[in-house]
Design a protein around this motif. Structure first.
Motif, mmCIF file in Angstrom:
data_model
loop_
_atom_site.group_PDB
_atom_site.id
_atom_site.type_symbol
_atom_site.label_atom_id
_atom_site.label_comp_id
_atom_site.label_asym_id
_atom_site.label_seq_id
_atom_site.Cartn_x
_atom_site.Cartn_y
_atom_site.Cartn_z
ATOM 1 N N ARG A 1 -3.051 -27.598 -0.152
ATOM 2 C CA ARG A 1 -2.037 -26.664 0.351
ATOM 3 C C ARG A 1 -1.734 -25.478 -0.567
ATOM 4 N N ARG A 2 -2.693 -25.121 -1.395
ATOM 5 C CA ARG A 2 -2.560 -23.900 -2.214
ATOM 6 C C ARG A 2 -3.925 -23.237 -2.327
ATOM 7 N N TYR A 3 -3.902 -21.910 -2.500
ATOM 8 C CA TYR A 3 -5.104 -21.202 -2.926
ATOM 9 C C TYR A 3 -5.050 -21.158 -4.451
ATOM 10 N N ARG A 4 -5.901 -21.970 -5.079
ATOM 11 C CA ARG A 4 -5.876 -22.122 -6.543
ATOM 12 C C ARG A 4 -6.706 -21.029 -7.207
ATOM 13 N N ILE A 5 -6.167 -20.470 -8.290
ATOM 14 C CA ILE A 5 -6.892 -19.423 -9.028
ATOM 15 C C ILE A 5 -7.697 -20.089 -10.147
ATOM 16 N N PHE A 6 -9.021 -19.968 -10.062
ATOM 17 C CA PHE A 6 -9.902 -20.586 -11.066
ATOM 18 C C PHE A 6 -10.191 -19.649 -12.233
ATOM 19 N N GLY A 7 -10.167 -18.354 -11.959
ATOM 20 C CA GLY A 7 -10.407 -17.375 -13.011
ATOM 21 C C GLY A 7 -9.884 -16.031 -12.542
ATOM 22 N N GLU A 8 -9.539 -15.168 -13.498
ATOM 23 C CA GLU A 8 -8.989 -13.854 -13.121
ATOM 24 C C GLU A 8 -9.161 -12.877 -14.276
ATOM 25 N N THR A 9 -8.789 -11.633 -14.036
ATOM 26 C CA THR A 9 -8.815 -10.657 -15.125
ATOM 27 C C THR A 9 -7.606 -10.897 -16.027
ATOM 28 N N ILE A 10 -7.801 -10.721 -17.315
ATOM 29 C CA ILE A 10 -6.669 -10.880 -18.236
ATOM 30 C C ILE A 10 -6.046 -9.521 -18.591
ATOM 31 N N ASP A 11 -6.621 -8.438 -18.049
ATOM 32 C CA ASP A 11 -6.000 -7.125 -18.268
ATOM 33 C C ASP A 11 -6.004 -6.307 -16.971
ATOM 34 N N ILE A 12 -6.956 -5.381 -16.824
ATOM 35 C CA ILE A 12 -6.964 -4.544 -15.615
ATOM 36 C C ILE A 12 -7.916 -5.132 -14.565
ATOM 37 N N ALA A 13 -7.710 -4.742 -13.324
ATOM 38 C CA ALA A 13 -8.576 -5.201 -12.235
ATOM 39 C C ALA A 13 -9.896 -4.431 -12.250
ATOM 40 N N VAL A 14 -10.916 -5.011 -11.623
ATOM 41 C CA VAL A 14 -12.240 -4.371 -11.612
ATOM 42 C C VAL A 14 -12.189 -3.018 -10.893
ATOM 43 N N GLY A 15 -11.426 -2.937 -9.798
ATOM 44 C CA GLY A 15 -11.317 -1.664 -9.069
ATOM 45 C C GLY A 15 -10.623 -0.599 -9.894
ATOM 46 N N ASN A 16 -9.632 -1.032 -10.667
ATOM 47 C CA ASN A 16 -8.909 -0.109 -11.549
ATOM 48 C C ASN A 16 -9.839 0.427 -12.633
ATOM 49 N N CYS A 17 -10.705 -0.426 -13.137
ATOM 50 C CA CYS A 17 -11.688 -0.023 -14.154
ATOM 51 C C CYS A 17 -12.615 1.054 -13.577
ATOM 52 N N LEU A 18 -13.116 0.822 -12.368
ATOM 53 C CA LEU A 18 -13.999 1.806 -11.720
ATOM 54 C C LEU A 18 -13.251 3.116 -11.430
ATOM 55 N N ASP A 19 -12.020 2.990 -10.921
ATOM 56 C CA ASP A 19 -11.218 4.184 -10.586
ATOM 57 C C ASP A 19 -10.956 5.042 -11.824
ATOM 58 N N ARG A 20 -10.629 4.356 -12.924
ATOM 59 C CA ARG A 20 -10.296 5.105 -14.144
ATOM 60 C C ARG A 20 -11.527 5.763 -14.764
ATOM 61 N N PHE A 21 -12.673 5.120 -14.609
ATOM 62 C CA PHE A 21 -13.903 5.759 -15.092
ATOM 63 C C PHE A 21 -14.232 6.970 -14.221
ATOM 64 N N ALA A 22 -13.976 6.849 -12.914
ATOM 65 C CA ALA A 22 -14.204 7.986 -11.998
ATOM 66 C C ALA A 22 -13.360 9.191 -12.412
ATOM 67 N N ARG A 23 -12.142 8.911 -12.906
ATOM 68 C CA ARG A 23 -11.268 10.000 -13.356
ATOM 69 C C ARG A 23 -11.849 10.683 -14.591
ATOM 70 N N VAL A 24 -12.438 9.879 -15.482
ATOM 71 C CA VAL A 24 -13.006 10.413 -16.738
ATOM 72 C C VAL A 24 -14.118 11.419 -16.432
ATOM 73 N N ILE A 25 -15.006 11.045 -15.467
ATOM 74 C CA ILE A 25 -16.129 11.952 -15.185
ATOM 75 C C ILE A 25 -15.846 12.827 -13.946
ATOM 76 N N LYS A 26 -14.542 12.879 -13.564
ATOM 77 C CA LYS A 26 -14.056 13.784 -12.498
ATOM 78 C C LYS A 26 -14.793 13.614 -11.168
ATOM 79 N N ILE A 27 -14.948 12.348 -10.761
ATOM 80 C CA ILE A 27 -15.549 12.057 -9.452
ATOM 81 C C ILE A 27 -14.464 12.187 -8.383
ATOM 82 N N SER A 28 -14.835 12.645 -7.197
ATOM 83 C CA SER A 28 -13.877 12.808 -6.099
ATOM 84 C C SER A 28 -13.247 11.467 -5.688
ATOM 85 N N ASN A 29 -11.987 11.519 -5.263
ATOM 86 C CA ASN A 29 -11.289 10.329 -4.761
ATOM 87 C C ASN A 29 -11.439 10.179 -3.246
#
Length: 335
Positions: A144-172
């Motif tokens: 009766r639960r969705y158990r978390i087996f592993g996760e990010t300990i800091d930022i999310a993977v999408g956030n990592c990609l988004d922030r790199f896109a900002r560095v090299i000025k990729i369109s949003n």
């Protein structure tokens, strides 16, 4: 027949979806897009949502061919997500529920993704990789639960990609992650990056810092192209995700993987996960951008499951919470 309307607006997408007994009747949404090099601020995102939410609501009802009287329950995203956008959507959902005289239901955003994925793919009891701009988790259902087996300990993977896109000025537009995926297809040279798996958890902030610094130096000296960096970043991030997903599968004796969340529509991630599944004799389930990316129908579908199992949210309890963990929700609709 049970009809549930769902309101989603935890980040830069605002969506209203209507579900009737496992059938998606309508699912319109709008995306708040900022100029290249910029992220989206909570207050400005909330302003965008306020300006379009009633239009999207009207669209959802018209597309479904329904009137307010046909709706049985109003579901909204309670969290996790950005505070101001969440509050905007919760207020509209509460108002609509009271005006229409319908019960209200606060839904966990992550559970919305999982239930939508299960509905669309018909996966039975999969190990779930949930990857988006704000979340990265490996999840499996138990008792009766969705158990978390592993996760990010800091930022999310999408956030990592988004922030790199900002560095090299990729369109949003339509999204930074999608544009990185297209550029990565043209990359030919692999740039060595840190690989950071810690037990069942992953860490992305160090990789981001490393590639931000490397980008400045290497692009200036023509040692590699922006496409090479996009390719390398995707390969390392997705390898880490495949590793922890495979370990969770082994632990649960699972033969199914379901990828959900905005990053889940990345075809390279699906391809890498597919190779791992094939080697294990397991099956991969994934959906396209219409259901991977935040949408109202996923909140309606999770709300439909919850409502049918007897859950509702009292008006006095209908707040939002930015930190609402997947494993906090009692799953009353699965055996």
């Amino acid at each position: 027949m049970t009809v549930v309307i769902g309101f989603e607006g935890s980040a830069n997408k605002i969506g209203v979806g209507i579900v009737r007994d496992g059938e998606v009747l309508s699912n319109p949404r709008r995306t708040y897009i900022t100029p290249p090099g910029q992220g989206f601020l909570p207050s400005e995102t909330a302003r965008h949502h306020r300006s379009v939410i009633l239009t999207v609501l009207k669209e959802a009802l018209e597309e479904a061919g329904l009137k307010p009287a046909d709706v049985d329950c109003v579901a909204y995203t309670k969290g996790p997500g950005m505070g101001a956008p969440l509050v905007t959507v919760a207020l509209v959902a509460r108002t609509v529920a009271q005006l229409w005289g319908k019960p209200l239901l606060g839904v966990n955003h992550c559970i919305g993704h999982i239930e939508m994925g299960r509905l669309i793919t018909q996966a039975n009891n999969p190990t779930v990789l949930y990857v988006s701009g704000g979340n990265t988790q490996v999840i499996a259902y138990s008792e009766r639960r969705y158990r978390i087996f592993g996760e990010t300990i800091d930022i999310a993977v999408g956030n990592c990609l988004d922030r790199f896109a900002r560095v090299i000025k990729i369109s949003n537009d339509p999204s930074p992650g999608y544009n990185i995926e297209q550029m990565a297809k043209k990359g030919t040279q692999y740039v060595e990056l840190p690989y950071t798996v810690k037990g069942m958890d992953v860490s992305f902030s160090g990789i981001l810092s490393y590639i931000e610094e490397a980008a400045g130096k290497m692009l200036k000296c023509n040692q590699c192209t922006a496409e090479d960096l996009c390719f390398s970043l995707q390969e390392i991030l997705f390898s880490m995700l495949v590793e922890i997903t495979e370990r969770a599968m082994a632990h649960c004796s699972s033969q199914e993987v379901l990828i959900v969340g905005g990053v889940g529509c990345n075809l390279r991630l699906q391809e890498m996960m597919g190779v791992m599944c094939k080697e294990r004799g397991a099956k991969l389930f994934a959906t396209d951008e219409s259901f991977c990316i935040d949408n109202g129908a996923m909140i309606a579908q999770a709300g439909w499951e919850m409502f049918r199992s007897g859950q509702t949210t009292e008006l006095s309890d209908s707040w939002i919470t930015q930190r609402y963990r997947t494993d906090e929700v009692e799953v009353t609709w699965r055996d």
